[in-house]
Design a protein around this motif. Structure first.
Motif: not given
Length: 404
Positions: A183-195
């Motif tokens: 889940e941490a990696r999924q959230r990181l991917a989401t944050l990276d995409e948003q950034a």
């Protein structure tokens, strides 16, 4: 009295005999009594045997009581009271067995309590109380697992509360096999995409605000797959087309201003698909035709052969066909250059330099002469008036009106 004894001998004899008999009886009785009683050693032995029998009976009774009770305390009391009894060894064994049973029972109960609680503190308490217990290894494993899980859950809660890429990245680094890594990696991917999206939009806004080709180029280089790359390329194409048109028009204006065949030819070479290519070719051809008419014709074959022969006479050696061909090529290029640049040469320079009546006339020599005269005249003009461009001074209207 003696006299009486003497006087009464018969009576005395009668009295003495009974007394003696009594004494004899008493002595005999005493002797008989002495013979019938045991000695002191016999009495001691008898007493010891009696005491031993009593102790044995007490030992057996105490052992029977201890066995009946069946407790470690009862066997311990037996040992304390009968330290050298017949059952001391067995009592000690029974105590050891009972203590071991009690220890195992306590161990199992403590383990059951720890498992029921299911906390790291409970398992730690079990380990502290039963360091050599049957479940110590498992208890330590449970403590380690629970400690990791508690630390994992706490770190995850902290990361979620922070909600930043840095916090989530720190969690994955510290708990690479934790329960929440996916889940941490999924959230990181989401944050990276948003950034990335935010950075893309900001960069595009900056490029759009600047409105320059350099800005759009910079956007494309940084965001090659960004949301606005296609539009950025369209804008760049429009800029390039506009710049090309402006460069085309400027080059054509420069060529027209120069008015020479070389200027028009240069325009054609740089702008092969420019708006004025056809006109430039037409003008260059006309000027070259006119130039060929104006530039006298020299027999360059004869000039090169005679020049080669003169060099052989002067320097020695032999003349090769390659030397003559190189001479012919140089002469032809010099003629073409004179034709292209003839408009830049003054009439006086042409008359002075392009003479056909001299010995071995050469286009190379003519070109050298024309360029030197032109450059000298230009240098003299710059020394006199400056590098230019020049403008005439404004004069008063009264001066211009004089003589009208």
């Amino acid at each position: 009295m003696t006299d009486d004894w003497r006087q009464q001998p018969g009576r005395a004899r009668r009295i003495s005999f009974p007394k003696l008999a009594i004494v004899a009886v008493i002595a005999g009785a005493a002797l008989a009594s002495a013979c019938s009683q045991p000695s002191d050693s016999q009495q001691t032995a008898q007493q010891q045997a009696s005491d031993q029998q009593a102790r044995k009976e007490a030992d057996e009774k105490a052992w029977a009581d201890a066995e009946k009770a069946g407790t470690a305390a009862a066997y311990t009391a037996y040992l304390q009271n009968f330290g050298s009894g017949a059952h001391v060894s067995e009592a000690s064994q029974r105590i050891v067995a009972l203590n071991e049973t009690a220890r195992k029972a306590s161990d199992e109960k403590a383990w059951a309590d720890a498992e029921k609680a299911g906390t790291a503190a409970a398992y730690t308490a079990y380990i502290q109380s039963f360091g050599g217990g049957a479940h110590v290894a498992e208890a330590r494993q449970r403590v380690a697992e629970l400690s990791r899980k508690e630390a994992d859950d706490k770190a995850w809660a902290d990361a979620v509360r922070a909600g930043t890429a840095a916090a989530l990245t720190a969690y994955t680094q510290n708990f690479s096999s934790g329960a929440h890594v996916a889940e941490a990696r999924q959230r990181l991917a989401t944050l990276d995409e948003q950034a990335r999206k935010d950075a893309d939009d900001k960069a595009w806004a900056d490029a759009d605000k600047a409105g320059t080709a350099a800005a759009f180029n910079g956007y494309i280089q940084k965001f090659g797959s960004g949301a606005h790359v296609a539009e950025a390329r369209q804008r760049l194409a429009a800029f390039d087309e506009q710049a090309r048109k402006e460069a085309d028009e400027k080059a054509w204006a420069d060529a027209e201003k120069a008015g020479t065949a070389s200027a028009f030819t240069s325009y054609v070479q740089k702008f092969g698909s420019g708006a004025h290519v056809a006109e430039a070719r037409k003008r260059a051809a006309a000027l070259e035709t006119q130039g060929r008419k104006e530039v006298p014709t020299i027999d360059i074959q004869k000039t090169c052969q005679l020049a080669a022969g003169a060099m052989v006479k002067l320097m020695g050696g032999t003349t090769t066909e390659q030397d003559i061909n190189a001479c012919l090529d140089s002469e032809q290029k010099a003629r073409d250059q004179i034709i292209k640049d003839r408009a830049t040469y003054s009439s006086a320079d042409k008359v002075q330099c392009m003479r056909t009546g001299v010995y071995l006339p050469s286009y190379v020599e003519w070109l050298t002469c024309l360029e030197m005269e032109r450059d000298v005249r230009k240098m003299q003009q710059e020394e006199r008036f400056g590098a230019g461009p020049w403008t005439l001074p404004r004069v008063k209207p009264a001066i211009n009106s004089v003589g009208r």
